[in-house]
Design a protein around this motif. Structure first.
Motif, PDB file in Angstrom:
ATOM      1  N   VAL A 152      -1.666  11.543   1.687  1.00 22.79           N
ATOM      2  CA  VAL A 152      -0.541  11.089   0.878  1.00 22.79           C
ATOM      3  C   VAL A 152      -0.380   9.587   1.083  1.00 22.79           C
ATOM      4  O   VAL A 152      -0.131   9.128   2.198  1.00 22.79           O
ATOM      5  CB  VAL A 152       0.750  11.827   1.270  1.00 22.79           C
ATOM      6  N   LEU A 153      -0.545   8.836   0.007  1.00 22.65           N
ATOM      7  CA  LEU A 153      -0.488   7.389   0.083  1.00 22.65           C
ATOM      8  C   LEU A 153       0.786   6.872  -0.565  1.00 22.65           C
ATOM      9  O   LEU A 153       1.291   7.456  -1.532  1.00 22.65           O
ATOM     10  CB  LEU A 153      -1.699   6.758  -0.613  1.00 22.65           C
ATOM     11  N   SER A 154       1.280   5.790  -0.043  1.00 25.43           N
ATOM     12  CA  SER A 154       2.396   5.104  -0.676  1.00 25.43           C
ATOM     13  C   SER A 154       1.910   4.415  -1.948  1.00 25.43           C
ATOM     14  O   SER A 154       0.712   4.345  -2.215  1.00 25.43           O
ATOM     15  CB  SER A 154       2.989   4.076   0.290  1.00 25.43           C
ATOM     16  N   PHE A 155       2.860   3.889  -2.713  1.00 23.00           N
ATOM     17  CA  PHE A 155       2.467   3.184  -3.933  1.00 23.00           C
ATOM     18  C   PHE A 155       1.567   2.001  -3.598  1.00 23.00           C
ATOM     19  O   PHE A 155       0.559   1.757  -4.263  1.00 23.00           O
ATOM     20  CB  PHE A 155       3.717   2.712  -4.681  1.00 23.00           C
ATOM     21  N   GLY A 156       1.933   1.267  -2.538  1.00 20.39           N
ATOM     22  CA  GLY A 156       1.108   0.141  -2.117  1.00 20.39           C
ATOM     23  C   GLY A 156      -0.267   0.585  -1.667  1.00 20.39           C
ATOM     24  O   GLY A 156      -1.267  -0.087  -1.931  1.00 20.39           O
ATOM     25  N   GLY A 157      -0.329   1.742  -0.985  1.00 23.09           N
ATOM     26  CA  GLY A 157      -1.616   2.275  -0.556  1.00 23.09           C
ATOM     27  C   GLY A 157      -2.490   2.653  -1.724  1.00 23.09           C
ATOM     28  O   GLY A 157      -3.712   2.442  -1.702  1.00 23.09           O
ATOM     29  N   LYS A 158      -1.890   3.200  -2.775  1.00 23.78           N
ATOM     30  CA  LYS A 158      -2.657   3.558  -3.971  1.00 23.78           C
ATOM     31  C   LYS A 158      -3.164   2.311  -4.700  1.00 23.78           C
ATOM     32  O   LYS A 158      -4.270   2.312  -5.244  1.00 23.78           O
ATOM     33  CB  LYS A 158      -1.795   4.407  -4.907  1.00 23.78           C
TER      34      LYS A 158
END
Length: 412
Positions: free
Chosen positions: A146-152
């Motif tokens: 599960v990634l954050s928006f920044g991670g995506k």
């Protein structure tokens, strides 16, 4: 050299945008979506596979293990063939690149032709190759992190400007170089020999393009260069369709995994669809629709390019250089897997996989090995083909998993 620079300046803004959109799709669209609704021998599964395949920016080699993975997880033969036909012919990156060099009619017709050909090929396989043994295996589902928006966003940028550049960068460079060589060395009157015989010119193009490895984006400058030498628009479309969709590797894998009948139907669908669309373009549609952009580019080839195009070209070249360096850089060596190493690390084994060409190939092999019974994790190095599996697995397990994806396990 000036011809190659002109092509790069024309393509670079659209290529960068296409790569970015491909990265966004990869990061924000769950991968499980691409493995859903493909089971059964219904026409719906063929449609779903084609619709999923058309926008995906998978190259000709990356689509092979992906399609075999879909087949392994329960997709019908027809759905797998539909995916194999639609995906390599086009993609968001190649659509933008096609528009940049060849104009809107080619950019619209290319995905439509890929979709129609994929629907026909998949349905034909479902109708005439009914030996569709259930091949779905119970594979432990791997949870996606599960990634954050920044991670995506970071994942999208890495995929777009590192992974995809590694996968198709060298083929794009090859395509540009070949286009430059054609422009310089092929006589302007060469294709005048086929001016009154589009069918013959299409056969000649098919004979040269089908065994070769051509990616959807790298084939564009080649098609443009040939059209500038007099190749008909319909024959250029045949090159754009059949070149990326078929190569020696894909023919071997399809024949091995899905049988000779599926292979023959797969080839007939691609060749027949490409020639049907090519002949329709040459004989039913106005030629100027497809030559206007080519002629305009040729007329303005010697003019200065805008600063925006030049900046995009510089960025594109820098990304390509970075990707090619990373692509061929060897990773650190690990234990060889011999008895002496096993004494120190019983749970780690090293294998070597042959046939991987891109990051999609690597990711599919890595996932398949990590899902083996007894495996704890797996890491695959693309440049060397080295696969390190941690856990208790046998060589036969690894061989079966690798061969199911169309690759080969190297013998010690």
């Amino acid at each position: 050299m000036s011809e190659i620079i002109a092509l790069v300046n024309k393509m670079s803004p659209y290529l960068l945008l296409g790569f970015l959109l491909a990265g966004v799709m990869h990061a924000f669209v769950p991968s499980r979506l691409y493995r859903r609704y493909l089971g059964g021998s219904s026409f719906r599964s063929v449609v779903n596979a084609a619709l999923l395949g058309v926008p995906l920016p998978l190259c000709s080699c990356g689509v092979i293990p992906t399609a075999m993975s879909l087949r392994k997880e329960g997709a019908s033969k027809g759905a797998a063939v539909s995916f194999l036909i639609a995906t390599p012919q086009t993609g968001v990156d190649s659509i933008f690149a096609t528009y940049s060099l060849m104009g809107l009619p080619f950019a619209l017709l290319r995905p439509v032709a890929a979709l129609v050909t994929a629907l026909f090929g998949g349905q034909v396989v479902n109708m005439f190759d009914k030996k569709d043994v259930a091949v779905a295996e119970e594979i432990e589902a791997q949870k996606e992190p599960v990634l954050s928006f920044g991670g995506k966003i970071r994942k999208a940028l890495k995929y777009a400007f590192v992974d995809m550049m590694q996968d198709i960068g060298r083929w794009l460079v090859v395509g540009l170089v070949v286009a430059g060589l054609i422009t310089v060395f092929v006589p302007a009157s060469f294709f005048a020999l086929f001016a009154d015989n589009s069918l013959l010119s299409m056969v000649v193009v098919l004979l040269f393009a089908m065994p070769m490895y051509l990616c959807a984006t790298g084939s564009i400058p080649i098609a443009v260069a040939l059209m500038l030498k007099g190749l008909s628009p319909g024959t250029a479309l045949v090159l754009l369709m059949a070149g990326p969709a078929v190569n020696a590797a894909s023919m071997l894998v399809v024949g091995k995994v899905m049988g000779r009948r599926s292979l023959m139907l797969y080839l007939l669908s691609i060749v027949g669809g490409a020639m049907a669309f090519g002949l329709a373009v040459d004989y039913l549609l106005p030629r100027e629709w497809f030559t206007e952009s080519i002629d305009a580019m040729a007329a303005g080839a010697g003019r200065g390019q805008g600063w925006f195009n030049i900046v995009c070209s510089v960025v594109m070249v820098a990304l390509l250089v970075n990707a090619l360096i990373r692509r061929f850089r060897r990773g650190p060596e690990v234990e060889c897997g011999c008895e002496a190493c096993d004494v120190e690390q019983q749970s780690e084994q090293t294998f070597y996989v042959e046939g991987m060409r891109c990051n999609h190939c690597r990711a599919n092999v890595e996932k398949a090995l990590a899902a083996l019974e007894g495996a704890e994790s797996a890491e695959v190095d693309l440049p060397t083909g080295r696969a390190v599996v941690r856990g208790r697995v046998t060589r036969e397990q690894v061989r079966a998993a690798v061969e199911a994806l169309g690759f080969k396990l190297k013998e010690n």
